[in-house]
Design a protein around this motif. Sequence first.
Motif, PDB file in Angstrom:
ATOM      1  N   ARG A 183      77.598  51.735  46.912  1.00  0.00           N
ATOM      2  CA  ARG A 183      77.536  51.724  45.439  1.00  0.00           C
ATOM      3  C   ARG A 183      76.710  52.892  44.916  1.00  0.00           C
ATOM      4  O   ARG A 183      77.116  53.586  43.976  1.00  0.00           O
ATOM      5  CB  ARG A 183      76.919  50.400  44.983  1.00  0.00           C
ATOM      6  CG  ARG A 183      76.745  50.268  43.474  1.00  0.00           C
ATOM      7  CD  ARG A 183      75.704  49.217  43.136  1.00  0.00           C
ATOM      8  NE  ARG A 183      74.362  49.608  43.577  1.00  0.00           N
ATOM      9  CZ  ARG A 183      73.307  48.789  43.553  1.00  0.00           C
ATOM     10  NH1 ARG A 183      73.437  47.537  43.143  1.00  0.00           N
ATOM     11  NH2 ARG A 183      72.117  49.232  43.960  1.00  0.00           N
ATOM     12  N   ASP A 249      68.310  46.079  43.361  1.00  0.00           N
ATOM     13  CA  ASP A 249      69.104  45.814  42.167  1.00  0.00           C
ATOM     14  C   ASP A 249      70.514  45.489  42.657  1.00  0.00           C
ATOM     15  O   ASP A 249      71.126  46.279  43.380  1.00  0.00           O
ATOM     16  CB  ASP A 249      69.107  47.057  41.280  1.00  0.00           C
ATOM     17  CG  ASP A 249      69.876  46.862  39.982  1.00  0.00           C
ATOM     18  OD1 ASP A 249      70.742  45.972  39.920  1.00  0.00           O
ATOM     19  OD2 ASP A 249      69.618  47.624  39.032  1.00  0.00           O
ATOM     20  N   HIS A 251      73.430  44.819  40.976  1.00  0.00           N
ATOM     21  CA  HIS A 251      74.562  44.981  40.073  1.00  0.00           C
ATOM     22  C   HIS A 251      75.716  45.713  40.763  1.00  0.00           C
ATOM     23  O   HIS A 251      75.533  46.425  41.755  1.00  0.00           O
ATOM     24  CB  HIS A 251      74.141  45.767  38.833  1.00  0.00           C
ATOM     25  CG  HIS A 251      73.915  47.228  39.117  1.00  0.00           C
ATOM     26  ND1 HIS A 251      72.749  47.705  39.680  1.00  0.00           N
ATOM     27  CD2 HIS A 251      74.708  48.320  38.931  1.00  0.00           C
ATOM     28  CE1 HIS A 251      72.827  49.022  39.822  1.00  0.00           C
ATOM     29  NE2 HIS A 251      74.009  49.425  39.381  1.00  0.00           N
ATOM     30  N   ASP A 252      76.923  45.544  40.223  1.00  0.00           N
ATOM     31  CA  ASP A 252      78.112  46.309  40.623  1.00  0.00           C
ATOM     32  C   ASP A 252      78.416  46.219  42.116  1.00  0.00           C
ATOM     33  O   ASP A 252      78.841  47.206  42.737  1.00  0.00           O
ATOM     34  CB  ASP A 252      77.979  47.777  40.213  1.00  0.00           C
ATOM     35  CG  ASP A 252      77.987  47.957  38.704  1.00  0.00           C
ATOM     36  OD1 ASP A 252      78.545  47.077  38.014  1.00  0.00           O
ATOM     37  OD2 ASP A 252      77.438  48.958  38.212  1.00  0.00           O
ATOM     38  N   ARG A 276      70.575  35.581  42.206  1.00  0.00           N
ATOM     39  CA  ARG A 276      70.345  36.947  41.717  1.00  0.00           C
ATOM     40  C   ARG A 276      71.649  37.722  41.588  1.00  0.00           C
ATOM     41  O   ARG A 276      71.810  38.547  40.678  1.00  0.00           O
ATOM     42  CB  ARG A 276      69.365  37.663  42.637  1.00  0.00           C
ATOM     43  CG  ARG A 276      67.964  37.071  42.565  1.00  0.00           C
ATOM     44  CD  ARG A 276      66.956  37.857  43.388  1.00  0.00           C
ATOM     45  NE  ARG A 276      65.651  37.217  43.349  1.00  0.00           N
ATOM     46  CZ  ARG A 276      64.600  37.627  44.039  1.00  0.00           C
ATOM     47  NH1 ARG A 276      64.696  38.692  44.829  1.00  0.00           N
ATOM     48  NH2 ARG A 276      63.454  36.988  43.961  1.00  0.00           N
ATOM     49  N   LEU A 277      72.580  37.478  42.496  1.00  0.00           N
ATOM     50  CA  LEU A 277      73.895  38.112  42.367  1.00  0.00           C
ATOM     51  C   LEU A 277      74.593  37.656  41.092  1.00  0.00           C
ATOM     52  O   LEU A 277      75.154  38.477  40.345  1.00  0.00           O
ATOM     53  CB  LEU A 277      74.759  37.783  43.587  1.00  0.00           C
ATOM     54  CG  LEU A 277      74.405  38.498  44.888  1.00  0.00           C
ATOM     55  CD1 LEU A 277      75.114  37.838  46.065  1.00  0.00           C
ATOM     56  CD2 LEU A 277      74.768  39.986  44.822  1.00  0.00           C
ATOM     57  N   GLN A 278      74.564  36.371  40.829  1.00  0.00           N
ATOM     58  CA  GLN A 278      75.200  35.868  39.617  1.00  0.00           C
ATOM     59  C   GLN A 278      74.530  36.425  38.364  1.00  0.00           C
ATOM     60  O   GLN A 278      75.213  36.801  37.396  1.00  0.00           O
ATOM     61  CB  GLN A 278      75.162  34.342  39.612  1.00  0.00           C
ATOM     62  CG  GLN A 278      76.046  33.714  40.669  1.00  0.00           C
ATOM     63  CD  GLN A 278      76.175  32.222  40.486  1.00  0.00           C
ATOM     64  OE1 GLN A 278      76.363  31.727  39.384  1.00  0.00           O
ATOM     65  NE2 GLN A 278      76.076  31.482  41.590  1.00  0.00           N
ATOM     66  N   THR A 279      73.202  36.512  38.377  1.00  0.00           N
ATOM     67  CA  THR A 279      72.488  37.091  37.239  1.00  0.00           C
ATOM     68  C   THR A 279      72.885  38.548  37.027  1.00  0.00           C
ATOM     69  O   THR A 279      72.958  39.029  35.886  1.00  0.00           O
ATOM     70  CB  THR A 279      70.967  36.992  37.467  1.00  0.00           C
ATOM     71  OG1 THR A 279      70.599  35.610  37.561  1.00  0.00           O
ATOM     72  CG2 THR A 279      70.195  37.641  36.331  1.00  0.00           C
ATOM     73  N   ALA A 280      73.182  39.249  38.129  1.00  0.00           N
ATOM     74  CA  ALA A 280      73.601  40.655  38.048  1.00  0.00           C
ATOM     75  C   ALA A 280      75.077  40.801  37.708  1.00  0.00           C
ATOM     76  O   ALA A 280      75.579  41.932  37.639  1.00  0.00           O
ATOM     77  CB  ALA A 280      73.298  41.355  39.366  1.00  0.00           C
ATOM     78  N   GLY A 281      75.772  39.688  37.523  1.00  0.00           N
ATOM     79  CA  GLY A 281      77.188  39.744  37.154  1.00  0.00           C
ATOM     80  C   GLY A 281      78.144  39.841  38.318  1.00  0.00           C
ATOM     81  O   GLY A 281      79.325  40.167  38.131  1.00  0.00           O
ATOM     82  N   VAL A 282      77.666  39.545  39.525  1.00  0.00           N
ATOM     83  CA  VAL A 282      78.511  39.609  40.721  1.00  0.00           C
ATOM     84  C   VAL A 282      79.099  38.228  40.993  1.00  0.00           C
ATOM     85  O   VAL A 282      78.374  37.227  40.998  1.00  0.00           O
ATOM     86  CB  VAL A 282      77.702  40.088  41.939  1.00  0.00           C
ATOM     87  CG1 VAL A 282      78.564  40.081  43.205  1.00  0.00           C
ATOM     88  CG2 VAL A 282      77.136  41.479  41.680  1.00  0.00           C
TER      89      VAL A 282
END
Length: 321
Positions: A183, A249, A251-252, A276-282
């Motif tokens: 990433r 981090d 995200h993405d 934490r993955l869900q909070t990051a939008g994963v």
Amino acid sequence: MLNTTSTPAGADLDPGVRDFIRITGEAYVTHGGDLEKTAVNARQIAEKVRAPWVAGGPVMFSTVEQSVPTPHGAVRIRVYNPDGGANKPALIYIHGGGWVMFSIDTHDRIMREYAARAGVCVVGVDYSLSPEARFPVALEQVITVVHHVRDQAALLGIDPDRLAMGGDSAGANLSLSTALHLRDTGNGKALRTLVLNYGAFAIDLSADDVRKYGGPQYMLTAEEMAYFWSQYLTGSDDVNPLAVPLLADLHDLPPVFLCVPQCDVLTTQSLILDGRLQTAGVETRTIVYEGATHSFLEAVSISEVAEKAFSDAAAWLRERL
């Protein structure tokens, strides 16, 4: 939900997993009782102990090995094709063993199970082990293999646009860290999904996990996990998010399947990672397997819960690839 009822140590395990722990424990005594405790001896013993659990299982149409040049020497990879099909999706699989032991030989059946059940090629990676090769050697080797598989996909019978990565324990750590590196270097679309089995994502363990599941009736102790980290990291590596990915981090990243055994000193790490993955939008799918402990997938020949975990992950891979 996790079972919080107080039970004698080991009584909460799936019967097949309990037998797996007992049999492997007895085998370690048989094969290594009088040997000096060195990393080399530990690896040789581990290969012997795990050998019976590799037997049986799916038969592949073809299994091919290659040597892949990396910045830290050549790495052996093994490519499993379950049915001879071309342009197939693939799972790059990274074995566990605390970065210190195990190999694509100890994890041969695990990789064949994924190949057959998900209908994908599986690429096993025999990365260099610690303490001879400490962080970031194994990670950089794995990253190089990802690029190799993409570049040589046609020759390997693989579709470069349908790649997944997965691993167990230390292999789950390396898989997640590889996805973070890809990433951050502009290759975030290289992987379609991750399959992370009972991973080591942080150095600190949950005190509750250690209290409940840190004894000899279970597969992995807090002392063993501390030893593995000490062999893998040096200096300030313990604050590097590519070594300790719960510091990263998140995200993405691609969608993540988390296989979480109920009875493991690492269980809470996976649950924290999920949040934490869900909070990051994963997108995630996280399943806690009751009665399972660390390394339980290796017990698939005798364990119903391991059978279910493979089926769940295979369904996820078919959907994502």
